[in-house]
Design a protein around this motif. Sequence first.
Motif, PDB file in Angstrom:
ATOM      1  N   TYR A   1       0.840  -1.210   0.000  1.00 44.78           N
ATOM      2  CA  TYR A   1       0.000   0.000   0.000  1.00 44.78           C
ATOM      3  C   TYR A   1       0.870   1.253   0.000  1.00 44.78           C
ATOM      4  O   TYR A   1       0.636   2.188  -0.790  1.00 44.78           O
ATOM      5  CB  TYR A   1      -0.928  -0.028   1.213  1.00 44.78           C
ATOM      6  CG  TYR A   1      -1.806   1.194   1.353  1.00 44.78           C
ATOM      7  CD1 TYR A   1      -2.842   1.436   0.447  1.00 44.78           C
ATOM      8  CD2 TYR A   1      -1.598   2.107   2.384  1.00 44.78           C
ATOM      9  CE1 TYR A   1      -3.655   2.550   0.576  1.00 44.78           C
ATOM     10  CE2 TYR A   1      -2.407   3.230   2.518  1.00 44.78           C
ATOM     11  CZ  TYR A   1      -3.422   3.463   1.611  1.00 44.78           C
ATOM     12  OH  TYR A   1      -4.223   4.566   1.732  1.00 44.78           O
TER      13      TYR A   1
ATOM     14  N   THR B   1      -7.539   6.273  -7.078  1.00 42.50           N
ATOM     15  CA  THR B   1      -7.834   6.108  -5.649  1.00 42.50           C
ATOM     16  C   THR B   1      -7.372   4.727  -5.208  1.00 42.50           C
ATOM     17  O   THR B   1      -7.784   3.718  -5.786  1.00 42.50           O
ATOM     18  CB  THR B   1      -9.344   6.250  -5.386  1.00 42.50           C
ATOM     19  OG1 THR B   1      -9.779   7.536  -5.834  1.00 42.50           O
ATOM     20  CG2 THR B   1      -9.649   6.096  -3.903  1.00 42.50           C
TER      21      THR B   1
ATOM     22  N   ARG C   1      -6.944   1.989  -2.053  1.00 38.41           N
ATOM     23  CA  ARG C   1      -7.431   1.645  -0.707  1.00 38.41           C
ATOM     24  C   ARG C   1      -6.777   0.354  -0.246  1.00 38.41           C
ATOM     25  O   ARG C   1      -6.230  -0.414  -1.047  1.00 38.41           O
ATOM     26  CB  ARG C   1      -8.952   1.489  -0.720  1.00 38.41           C
ATOM     27  CG  ARG C   1      -9.722   2.695  -1.212  1.00 38.41           C
ATOM     28  CD  ARG C   1      -9.496   3.912  -0.326  1.00 38.41           C
ATOM     29  NE  ARG C   1      -9.972   3.684   1.020  1.00 38.41           N
ATOM     30  CZ  ARG C   1     -11.229   3.923   1.407  1.00 38.41           C
ATOM     31  NH1 ARG C   1     -12.119   4.381   0.543  1.00 38.41           N
ATOM     32  NH2 ARG C   1     -11.596   3.706   2.656  1.00 38.41           N
TER      33      ARG C   1
ATOM     34  N   LEU D   1      -7.286  -3.125   2.526  1.00 37.34           N
ATOM     35  CA  LEU D   1      -8.211  -3.909   3.353  1.00 37.34           C
ATOM     36  C   LEU D   1      -7.397  -4.943   4.116  1.00 37.34           C
ATOM     37  O   LEU D   1      -6.811  -5.851   3.523  1.00 37.34           O
ATOM     38  CB  LEU D   1      -9.252  -4.596   2.478  1.00 37.34           C
ATOM     39  CG  LEU D   1     -10.408  -5.303   3.196  1.00 37.34           C
ATOM     40  CD1 LEU D   1     -11.267  -4.284   3.934  1.00 37.34           C
ATOM     41  CD2 LEU D   1     -11.261  -6.076   2.197  1.00 37.34           C
TER      42      LEU D   1
ATOM     43  N   ARG E   1      -6.852  -2.460   9.960  1.00 32.38           N
ATOM     44  CA  ARG E   1      -7.764  -1.333   9.778  1.00 32.38           C
ATOM     45  C   ARG E   1      -8.982  -1.485  10.684  1.00 32.38           C
ATOM     46  O   ARG E   1      -9.424  -2.600  10.988  1.00 32.38           O
ATOM     47  CB  ARG E   1      -8.217  -1.274   8.313  1.00 32.38           C
ATOM     48  CG  ARG E   1      -7.070  -1.019   7.350  1.00 32.38           C
ATOM     49  CD  ARG E   1      -6.608   0.424   7.427  1.00 32.38           C
ATOM     50  NE  ARG E   1      -5.311   0.630   6.796  1.00 32.38           N
ATOM     51  CZ  ARG E   1      -4.815   1.813   6.469  1.00 32.38           C
ATOM     52  NH1 ARG E   1      -5.535   2.906   6.739  1.00 32.38           N
ATOM     53  NH2 ARG E   1      -3.631   1.929   5.924  1.00 32.38           N
TER      54      ARG E   1
ATOM     55  N   ASP F   1     -13.380   1.684   8.897  1.00 34.75           N
ATOM     56  CA  ASP F   1     -12.595   1.881   7.681  1.00 34.75           C
ATOM     57  C   ASP F   1     -12.802   0.720   6.714  1.00 34.75           C
ATOM     58  O   ASP F   1     -12.901   0.920   5.493  1.00 34.75           O
ATOM     59  CB  ASP F   1     -11.116   2.024   8.031  1.00 34.75           C
ATOM     60  CG  ASP F   1     -10.273   2.381   6.822  1.00 34.75           C
ATOM     61  OD1 ASP F   1     -10.390   3.522   6.340  1.00 34.75           O
ATOM     62  OD2 ASP F   1      -9.494   1.517   6.341  1.00 34.75           O
ATOM     63  N   GLN F   2     -12.877  -0.509   7.237  1.00 32.10           N
ATOM     64  CA  GLN F   2     -13.128  -1.670   6.389  1.00 32.10           C
ATOM     65  C   GLN F   2     -14.489  -1.558   5.700  1.00 32.10           C
ATOM     66  O   GLN F   2     -14.607  -1.842   4.496  1.00 32.10           O
ATOM     67  CB  GLN F   2     -13.059  -2.954   7.223  1.00 32.10           C
ATOM     68  CG  GLN F   2     -11.672  -3.302   7.734  1.00 32.10           C
ATOM     69  CD  GLN F   2     -11.670  -4.568   8.570  1.00 32.10           C
ATOM     70  OE1 GLN F   2     -12.600  -5.371   8.504  1.00 32.10           O
ATOM     71  NE2 GLN F   2     -10.627  -4.765   9.365  1.00 32.10           N
TER      72      GLN F   2
ATOM     73  N   ARG G   1     -16.181   1.172   5.025  1.00 33.26           N
ATOM     74  CA  ARG G   1     -16.141   2.243   4.029  1.00 33.26           C
ATOM     75  C   ARG G   1     -15.425   1.770   2.756  1.00 33.26           C
ATOM     76  O   ARG G   1     -15.848   2.070   1.636  1.00 33.26           O
ATOM     77  CB  ARG G   1     -15.446   3.464   4.616  1.00 33.26           C
ATOM     78  CG  ARG G   1     -15.462   4.675   3.698  1.00 33.26           C
ATOM     79  CD  ARG G   1     -15.081   5.956   4.436  1.00 33.26           C
ATOM     80  NE  ARG G   1     -13.772   5.834   5.078  1.00 33.26           N
ATOM     81  CZ  ARG G   1     -13.599   5.724   6.395  1.00 33.26           C
ATOM     82  NH1 ARG G   1     -14.653   5.704   7.204  1.00 33.26           N
ATOM     83  NH2 ARG G   1     -12.385   5.635   6.908  1.00 33.26           N
ATOM     84  N   THR G   2     -14.348   0.984   2.925  1.00 34.52           N
ATOM     85  CA  THR G   2     -13.610   0.462   1.772  1.00 34.52           C
ATOM     86  C   THR G   2     -14.480  -0.490   0.966  1.00 34.52           C
ATOM     87  O   THR G   2     -14.502  -0.438  -0.275  1.00 34.52           O
ATOM     88  CB  THR G   2     -12.339  -0.264   2.239  1.00 34.52           C
ATOM     89  OG1 THR G   2     -11.471   0.665   2.904  1.00 34.52           O
ATOM     90  CG2 THR G   2     -11.591  -0.867   1.063  1.00 34.52           C
TER      91      THR G   2
ATOM     92  N   ASP H   1     -16.969   1.496  -1.075  1.00 37.52           N
ATOM     93  CA  ASP H   1     -16.351   2.160  -2.224  1.00 37.52           C
ATOM     94  C   ASP H   1     -16.050   1.170  -3.345  1.00 37.52           C
ATOM     95  O   ASP H   1     -16.168   1.483  -4.531  1.00 37.52           O
ATOM     96  CB  ASP H   1     -15.061   2.863  -1.798  1.00 37.52           C
ATOM     97  CG  ASP H   1     -15.334   4.095  -0.941  1.00 37.52           C
ATOM     98  OD1 ASP H   1     -16.504   4.523  -0.888  1.00 37.52           O
ATOM     99  OD2 ASP H   1     -14.382   4.615  -0.322  1.00 37.52           O
TER     100      ASP H   1
ATOM    101  N   ALA I   1     -13.163   3.040  -5.755  1.00 36.80           N
ATOM    102  CA  ALA I   1     -11.754   2.685  -5.506  1.00 36.80           C
ATOM    103  C   ALA I   1     -11.186   2.055  -6.769  1.00 36.80           C
ATOM    104  O   ALA I   1     -11.750   1.096  -7.306  1.00 36.80           O
ATOM    105  CB  ALA I   1     -11.650   1.719  -4.328  1.00 36.80           C
TER     106      ALA I   1
ATOM    107  N   ILE J   1      -7.303  -1.766  -5.100  1.00 35.77           N
ATOM    108  CA  ILE J   1      -7.475  -2.241  -3.726  1.00 35.77           C
ATOM    109  C   ILE J   1      -6.358  -3.212  -3.401  1.00 35.77           C
ATOM    110  O   ILE J   1      -6.081  -4.132  -4.166  1.00 35.77           O
ATOM    111  CB  ILE J   1      -8.860  -2.901  -3.523  1.00 35.77           C
ATOM    112  CG1 ILE J   1      -9.001  -3.453  -2.096  1.00 35.77           C
ATOM    113  CG2 ILE J   1      -9.115  -3.986  -4.551  1.00 35.77           C
ATOM    114  CD1 ILE J   1      -9.062  -2.394  -1.035  1.00 35.77           C
TER     115      ILE J   1
END
Length: 501
Positions: free
Chosen positions: A9, A22, A24, A26, A30, A34-35, A37-38, A41, A47, A50
């Motif tokens: 990352y 973008t 992200r 996983l 996290r 946050d997980q 929201r990912t 997305d 995103a 990933i």
Amino acid sequence: TTVLAQQHYNTFIERMSAFPVTIRILSRFRSRQDQARTLKDLAEGKADIIIGTHMLLSKNVLFKNLGLVVVDEEQRFGVRHKERLKQLRAAVDVLTLSATPIPRTLYMAVSGVRDLSLIETPPEARLPIKTYVTAYRPQLVREVILRELERGGQVFFVHNRVETIEKLREELEALVPEARFIVGHGQMPEDYLEKVMAKFVAGDADVLLCTTIIESGLDIPNANTLIVDHADKLGLAQLYQLRGRVGRGANRAYSYFLYHAGRKVTETARERLSTIEQATELGAGFRIALKDLEIRGAGNLLGPEQSGQVAAVGLDLYTRLLATAVDKARAERKHPQQEESEPSAPQSLAPADEAEPPTVSLDLPITAYLPEEYVPDATVRLRIYQRMAASMTSSQVRDLTRELEDRFGQLPEAATNLVEVVRLKGLAISAGVESIRALAEEFAIQTPEARAIPEVVRMRLQRKHKDLLKVTPHQVRINRTKAGAKWQHMLESVLEEMGEA
């Protein structure tokens, strides 16, 4: 692993900073918010890239328009994970990366079931890792750690037993009080383990005492000495992956694979340690993976078993059978109508572009085999027989004899005879001989119809051995009575003469 995902990352953020994408991540490091929201997305297509751990293969992870899957450290993914990837495969390109693929995956590549590419150019200024396999000695451990500390580096100490790792830490702290130790393993809470790794990366500890949690992808250039305790308990791919955690910079790295004297080391474990000690050149992972394939077998290409079964038919025959099946399947896909209208012709087991290896038929009046009391382990005997089945030069036969004597002691008569048969076979193949047979009163050395013995060789043999033999364009007949007990030496001499033509 989670740490490797974080490193990827960070690398992607740095290298893609100039592009409007973008990125992200996983992983279990996290927070749940946050997980969530990912995942949202990803499903909405917000995103672009990933990066994550095995969590990405969960059924609750949805993609709006997935186009490419890159699997790093492929050997860490089991059959269930690969089945999940197969579900994506119909509409998605998949690229798998590994320095040491599992035997089944490697075999699928080398046999043509999957495409294979090799990257053999090492990073600039990268040096081979000095590798040692030896018995565990406290004084050795102290010297190794202090030597690394003196040049400003750090040490990985791998002990793959969580229940005894703290006890070992106390012993090491008493043994090397000059060093700062820190412990890390997979049973620690995520946030605590993250702090441990961050502390070691920052240089706040000299020795990371850990389990094989560091096996995959960890990149700490200042850590250039690796000590693996109970190395005989680990797999070959694991040993290679662990060794790859050091030597990430321009400094010379050292790895020590330790076993404990007095504890029985199995023959397979001994072979693994011998392989890792010998394969020290840069890019040796492919050779090590091939050796792992030889030791463990290729497994079931369509089922869950990841190793085994090749020895049941022999690796050579297994290779030919699979190559034939793959070629046939490809031909059917390429010319389906032709295949349906025309009956298929009988096919050889060998691929069309692969020449049959030379063979020779030997029928000699001696008993030649490896006695069970001399080499008790059936697997080891089979492996030695497989080595002998190939054509061997005289120097290779001498090396094999010395190896057998070193490992098992003086050769008994049957084993000595077997070595002599292997030597004669190699000489016969070099001389283009088709067969050697022991008749009632003669030894008959026969060449194929297409290969006559040169006249100059026939004259030289007749002149040198006089009334001991008779020579025709396709045959040499040696008088058994006159040759007496030295018939083996006589055969060797004649074959060497024929091979020099």
